[in-house]
Write an enzyme that holds these catalytic residues in place. Structure first.
Site, PDB file in Angstrom:
ATOM      1  N   HIS A   4     -64.286  28.977  -2.445  1.00  0.00           N
ATOM      2  CA  HIS A   4     -64.671  29.419  -1.099  1.00  0.00           C
ATOM      3  C   HIS A   4     -63.849  30.637  -0.699  1.00  0.00           C
ATOM      4  O   HIS A   4     -62.634  30.606  -0.777  1.00  0.00           O
ATOM      5  CB  HIS A   4     -64.447  28.290  -0.078  1.00  0.00           C
ATOM      6  CG  HIS A   4     -65.574  27.306  -0.030  1.00  0.00           C
ATOM      7  ND1 HIS A   4     -65.873  26.555   1.070  1.00  0.00           N
ATOM      8  CD2 HIS A   4     -66.490  26.961  -0.959  1.00  0.00           C
ATOM      9  CE1 HIS A   4     -66.929  25.790   0.820  1.00  0.00           C
ATOM     10  NE2 HIS A   4     -67.308  26.015  -0.414  1.00  0.00           N
ATOM     11  N   TYR A  52     -65.012  25.251  11.347  1.00  0.00           N
ATOM     12  CA  TYR A  52     -64.062  24.638  12.279  1.00  0.00           C
ATOM     13  C   TYR A  52     -64.538  24.991  13.685  1.00  0.00           C
ATOM     14  O   TYR A  52     -64.599  26.174  14.032  1.00  0.00           O
ATOM     15  CB  TYR A  52     -62.648  25.204  12.063  1.00  0.00           C
ATOM     16  CG  TYR A  52     -61.979  24.745  10.777  1.00  0.00           C
ATOM     17  CD1 TYR A  52     -62.295  25.313   9.555  1.00  0.00           C
ATOM     18  CD2 TYR A  52     -60.996  23.740  10.806  1.00  0.00           C
ATOM     19  CE1 TYR A  52     -61.670  24.897   8.379  1.00  0.00           C
ATOM     20  CE2 TYR A  52     -60.362  23.316   9.633  1.00  0.00           C
ATOM     21  CZ  TYR A  52     -60.710  23.895   8.430  1.00  0.00           C
ATOM     22  OH  TYR A  52     -60.088  23.480   7.270  1.00  0.00           O
ATOM     23  N   PRO A 107     -54.503  16.963   9.438  1.00  0.00           N
ATOM     24  CA  PRO A 107     -55.326  17.572   8.375  1.00  0.00           C
ATOM     25  C   PRO A 107     -56.020  18.889   8.731  1.00  0.00           C
ATOM     26  O   PRO A 107     -56.654  19.483   7.868  1.00  0.00           O
ATOM     27  CB  PRO A 107     -56.363  16.489   8.073  1.00  0.00           C
ATOM     28  CG  PRO A 107     -56.401  15.629   9.280  1.00  0.00           C
ATOM     29  CD  PRO A 107     -55.052  15.692   9.909  1.00  0.00           C
ATOM     30  N   LYS A 149     -53.464  21.100   4.468  1.00  0.00           N
ATOM     31  CA  LYS A 149     -52.222  21.377   3.752  1.00  0.00           C
ATOM     32  C   LYS A 149     -51.604  20.176   3.025  1.00  0.00           C
ATOM     33  O   LYS A 149     -50.764  20.363   2.138  1.00  0.00           O
ATOM     34  CB  LYS A 149     -51.163  21.919   4.737  1.00  0.00           C
ATOM     35  CG  LYS A 149     -51.419  23.328   5.189  1.00  0.00           C
ATOM     36  CD  LYS A 149     -51.073  24.339   4.121  1.00  0.00           C
ATOM     37  CE  LYS A 149     -51.891  25.593   4.222  1.00  0.00           C
ATOM     38  NZ  LYS A 149     -52.913  25.762   3.206  1.00  0.00           N
ATOM     39  N   TYR A 176     -53.725  29.636   5.344  1.00  0.00           N
ATOM     40  CA  TYR A 176     -54.762  28.709   4.881  1.00  0.00           C
ATOM     41  C   TYR A 176     -54.882  28.745   3.361  1.00  0.00           C
ATOM     42  O   TYR A 176     -55.002  27.702   2.714  1.00  0.00           O
ATOM     43  CB  TYR A 176     -56.107  29.061   5.535  1.00  0.00           C
ATOM     44  CG  TYR A 176     -57.143  27.969   5.400  1.00  0.00           C
ATOM     45  CD1 TYR A 176     -57.353  27.040   6.413  1.00  0.00           C
ATOM     46  CD2 TYR A 176     -57.916  27.859   4.242  1.00  0.00           C
ATOM     47  CE1 TYR A 176     -58.298  26.029   6.287  1.00  0.00           C
ATOM     48  CE2 TYR A 176     -58.868  26.851   4.104  1.00  0.00           C
ATOM     49  CZ  TYR A 176     -59.047  25.939   5.134  1.00  0.00           C
ATOM     50  OH  TYR A 176     -59.976  24.936   4.998  1.00  0.00           O
TER      51      TYR A 176
HETATM   52  P1  RFL Z   1     -50.554   9.388  -1.466  1.00  0.00           P
HETATM   53  O1  RFL Z   1     -51.861   9.997  -1.846  1.00  0.00           O
HETATM   54  O2  RFL Z   1     -50.493   8.600  -0.230  1.00  0.00           O
HETATM   55  O3  RFL Z   1     -50.107   8.509  -2.695  1.00  0.00           O
HETATM   56  C1  RFL Z   1     -49.036   7.596  -2.605  1.00  0.00           C
HETATM   57  C2  RFL Z   1     -49.275   6.509  -3.634  1.00  0.00           C
HETATM   58  O4  RFL Z   1     -48.158   5.631  -3.647  1.00  0.00           O
HETATM   59  C3  RFL Z   1     -48.631   4.291  -3.706  1.00  0.00           C
HETATM   60  N1  RFL Z   1     -47.582   3.408  -3.168  1.00  0.00           N
HETATM   61  C4  RFL Z   1     -46.799   2.600  -3.914  1.00  0.00           C
HETATM   62  N2  RFL Z   1     -46.757   2.389  -5.250  1.00  0.00           N
HETATM   63  C5  RFL Z   1     -45.848   1.487  -5.723  1.00  0.00           C
HETATM   64  N3  RFL Z   1     -45.014   0.784  -4.911  1.00  0.00           N
HETATM   65  C6  RFL Z   1     -45.019   0.965  -3.566  1.00  0.00           C
HETATM   66  N4  RFL Z   1     -44.190   0.282  -2.781  1.00  0.00           N
HETATM   67  C7  RFL Z   1     -45.942   1.912  -3.012  1.00  0.00           C
HETATM   68  N5  RFL Z   1     -46.218   2.333  -1.765  1.00  0.00           N
HETATM   69  C8  RFL Z   1     -47.216   3.234  -1.868  1.00  0.00           C
HETATM   70  C9  RFL Z   1     -49.912   4.312  -2.895  1.00  0.00           C
HETATM   71  O5  RFL Z   1     -50.775   3.232  -3.222  1.00  0.00           O
HETATM   72  C10 RFL Z   1     -50.487   5.669  -3.293  1.00  0.00           C
HETATM   73  O6  RFL Z   1     -51.349   5.591  -4.413  1.00  0.00           O
HETATM   74  O7  RFL Z   1     -49.409  10.502  -1.372  1.00  0.00           O
HETATM   75  P2  RFL Z   1     -49.166  11.870  -2.190  1.00  0.00           P
HETATM   76  O8  RFL Z   1     -49.352  11.644  -3.649  1.00  0.00           O
HETATM   77  O9  RFL Z   1     -47.925  12.441  -1.643  1.00  0.00           O
HETATM   78  O10 RFL Z   1     -50.412  12.820  -1.793  1.00  0.00           O
HETATM   79  C11 RFL Z   1     -50.532  13.329  -0.496  1.00  0.00           C
HETATM   80  C12 RFL Z   1     -51.992  13.387  -0.059  1.00  0.00           C
HETATM   81  O11 RFL Z   1     -52.647  12.177  -0.378  1.00  0.00           O
HETATM   82  C13 RFL Z   1     -52.099  13.628   1.447  1.00  0.00           C
HETATM   83  O12 RFL Z   1     -51.191  14.622   1.875  1.00  0.00           O
HETATM   84  C14 RFL Z   1     -53.467  14.082   1.927  1.00  0.00           C
HETATM   85  O13 RFL Z   1     -54.510  13.299   1.438  1.00  0.00           O
HETATM   86  C15 RFL Z   1     -53.443  14.044   3.467  1.00  0.00           C
HETATM   87  N6  RFL Z   1     -54.743  13.753   4.032  1.00  0.00           N
HETATM   88  C16 RFL Z   1     -55.618  14.775   4.130  1.00  0.00           C
HETATM   89  N7  RFL Z   1     -55.219  16.029   3.806  1.00  0.00           N
HETATM   90  C17 RFL Z   1     -56.076  17.039   3.890  1.00  0.00           C
HETATM   91  O14 RFL Z   1     -55.697  18.171   3.578  1.00  0.00           O
HETATM   92  N8  RFL Z   1     -57.377  16.818   4.326  1.00  0.00           N
HETATM   93  C18 RFL Z   1     -57.832  15.558   4.652  1.00  0.00           C
HETATM   94  O15 RFL Z   1     -58.981  15.379   5.009  1.00  0.00           O
HETATM   95  C19 RFL Z   1     -56.946  14.494   4.580  1.00  0.00           C
HETATM   96  N9  RFL Z   1     -57.337  13.229   4.903  1.00  0.00           N
HETATM   97  C20 RFL Z   1     -55.114  12.436   4.408  1.00  0.00           C
HETATM   98  C21 RFL Z   1     -56.431  12.198   4.819  1.00  0.00           C
HETATM   99  C22 RFL Z   1     -54.209  11.376   4.385  1.00  0.00           C
HETATM  100  C23 RFL Z   1     -54.560  10.083   4.774  1.00  0.00           C
HETATM  101  N10 RFL Z   1     -53.553   9.048   4.786  1.00  0.00           N
HETATM  102  C24 RFL Z   1     -52.342   9.220   4.048  1.00  0.00           C
HETATM  103  C25 RFL Z   1     -53.560   7.958   5.651  1.00  0.00           C
HETATM  104  C26 RFL Z   1     -56.837  10.912   5.160  1.00  0.00           C
HETATM  105  C27 RFL Z   1     -55.913   9.838   5.136  1.00  0.00           C
HETATM  106  C28 RFL Z   1     -56.442   8.483   5.490  1.00  0.00           C
HETATM  107  C1  PHB Z   2     -62.038  17.858   3.686  1.00  0.00           C
HETATM  108  O1  PHB Z   2     -62.903  18.424   2.984  1.00  0.00           O
HETATM  109  O2  PHB Z   2     -61.886  16.634   3.655  1.00  0.00           O
HETATM  110  C2  PHB Z   2     -61.195  18.683   4.582  1.00  0.00           C
HETATM  111  C3  PHB Z   2     -61.292  20.060   4.546  1.00  0.00           C
HETATM  112  C4  PHB Z   2     -60.504  20.838   5.391  1.00  0.00           C
HETATM  113  C5  PHB Z   2     -59.628  20.214   6.267  1.00  0.00           C
HETATM  114  C6  PHB Z   2     -59.532  18.831   6.294  1.00  0.00           C
HETATM  115  C7  PHB Z   2     -60.331  18.067   5.459  1.00  0.00           C
HETATM  116  O3  PHB Z   2     -58.902  20.985   7.108  1.00  0.00           O
END
Ligand code: RFL
Ligand code: PHB
Length: 394
Positions: free
Chosen positions: A72, A201, A295, A299, A387
């Site tokens: 993109h 957005y 989110p 980032k 971004y």
């Molecule tokens: P993760 O992906 O949370 O992975 C952590 C892993 O550790 C495991 N774990 C354990 N394992 C062993 N023993 C324990 N005691 C443990 N406790 C936990 C968990 O099961 C898991 O598999 O962290 P990591 O790797 O740092 O990655 C970070 C990203 O996942 C996160 O920053 C993003 O996904 C944030 N985020 C979003 N970011 C975006 O840019 N766009 C989004 O749309 C977006 N949606 C989200 C999100 C984060 C969410 N969380 C954390 C609630 C939506 C949600 C629901």
């Molecule tokens: C997504 O595709 O899930 C997404 C993209 C951009 C954002 C947050 C989530 O800022």
């Protein structure tokens, strides 16, 4: 069990770290609390910065990403019933982003790790870490009904915001910075083709909305909702009507989303959080274990990748030369970039969301700021640089 680097958590941070270490000849073991299907299905981020894409390619996980990822070159901002495009390459000297879901990154890295990496144990729940400030910390975990231990040279907590590794940094040396927001996102996944080429957005008096995508036939959409919202209160028709109302623009009268079957609906709270330092003794924190961003700036996943790129380099240098210089600077190096991303995510969130408690004055300030981004190449470049991602620390 014994290993060089014990990695807690098999999310994107833990899996990418294991892969980078494997390629550099450093042994590791990954302990993941959930089962494989659960981790691979968890719906989360969708945007990869150039540096994250490059790291995945270098790690050997670039093949499907290059085939199925969608490059993109910009985003659209909608506000005051007008639409404005932010052109990333033109504003940043050629940078862009890739739409490729976190679920797919996790699937690719998991398959590689199981095929040719060190051990990756699922349903292995870590309950604590002993001896963080000794020469060989021990991770305690539960696996197949037994209490087990993993003795390591270094431990890395990649266990997300609700993990246990952060507790290895004693309260007496830990500082926590935190902010919550008075709104959440209702995120939906729909079997509907995105009728837009780039993410949208939208700032509106009805609240924020975001249109993203997962593939040419699957849309990912978000609506700002009050904290505590029950997704059950949002019928499919209500979701689609509200999205259309928030995206409405005089630049494309009658513009509407393509509708389709909604396959998932969930409410996501928003938070900013930083724990400092990102290290205590021989225990390091990476990704969501150390910091959370709302989110809106896309980032979270990219910051997690940046942390483990820096850490893999530091652990490799230690194994090859015995020098701990890069390990000693890890926390400061990462935190500089983390705080920039914290600011950007806060800026995007507070500029684009409207909140019932805000005054008309505050709404006019948001619109003035958005107008500035739409009309000044300098203001637009500031958004585009953040971004698409600032350079990784050297
Ligand atoms: P993760 O992906 O949370 O992975 C952590 C892993 O550790 C495991 N774990 C354990 N394992 C062993 N023993 C324990 N005691 C443990 N406790 C936990 C968990 O099961 C898991 O598999 O962290 P990591 O790797 O740092 O990655 C970070 C990203 O996942 C996160 O920053 C993003 O996904 C944030 N985020 C979003 N970011 C975006 O840019 N766009 C989004 O749309 C977006 N949606 C989200 C999100 C984060 C969410 N969380 C954390 C609630 C939506 C949600 C629901
Ligand atoms: C997504 O595709 O899930 C997404 C993209 C951009 C954002 C947050 C989530 O800022």
């Amino acid at each position: 069990m014994r290993t060089t680097v014990g990695i807690i958590g098999g999310g994107p941070a833990g899996l990418l770290l294991a892969r980078l270490l494997h390629n550099a000849g450093v042994e590791s073991v990954v302990l993941e609390r959930r089962d494989r299907a659960y981790v691979e299905r968890r719906q989360r981020a969708g945007i990869l910065e150039q540096a994250t894409v490059d790291a995945l390619r270098e790690a050997g996980a670039g093949e499907r990403l290059d085939r199925e990822g969608m490059p993109h070159d910009g985003i659209e901002l909608r506000f005051g019933r007008r639409a404005h495009r932010i052109d990333f390459p033109a504003l940043t000297g050629g940078r862009s982003v890739m739409v490729y879901a976190q679920t797919e990154v996790v699937k690719d890295l998991t398959a590689l790790q199981l095929a040719e990496g060190g051990p990756l144990l699922f349903e292995a729940e870590v309950t604590g870490i002993d001896g963080a400030d000794t020469g060989s910390p021990v991770v305690r975990f539960r696996h197949e009904g037994r209490e087990r231990t993993l003795t390591c040279d270094y431990v890395v907590g990649c266990d997300g915001f609700h993990g246990v590794a952060r507790d290895a940094v004693p309260e007496s040396v830990r500082t926590v910075y935190e902010r919550t927001y008075p709104y959440s996102w209702l995120g939906i996944l729909a079997d509907a083709p995105p009728v837009y080429d780039e993410l949208i957005y939208a700032h509106s008096e009805r609240g924020f909305a975001l249109a993203s995508m997962r593939s040419p036939s699957v849309s990912r959409l978000y609506l700002q909702v009050p904290n505590g919202t029950d997704p059950g209160d949002w019928s499919d028709a209500r979701v689609w009507d509200e999205l259309d109302a928030r995206f409405a623009t005089d630049d494309a009268p009658g513009w509407k989303l393509a509708r389709g079957r909604i396959t998932s609906k969930a409410v996501l709270p928003m938070r900013s959080h930083v724990t400092e330092p990102m290290r205590h003794g021989r225990v390091f924190l990476a990704g969501d274990a150390a910091h959370i961003v709302p989110p809106t700036g896309a980032k979270g996943l990219n910051l997690a990748a940046a942390d483990v790129i820096v850490l893999a380099r530091a652990l490799t240098a230690w194994q090859e030369t015995g020098s701990t210089g890069l390990l000693d600077s890890y926390s400061d190096t990462c935190l500089r970039r983390v705080w920039r991303a914290e600011h950007f995510s806060y800026f995007m969130t507070t500029t684009l969301h409207t909140d019932q408690a805000q005054s008309a004055f505050e709404t006019r300030l948001q619109l003035a700021q958005l107008e500035r981004v739409a009309t000044s190449p300098h203001a637009a470049a500031e958004l585009a640089e953040n971004y698409t991602g600032l350079p990784l620390p050297r």
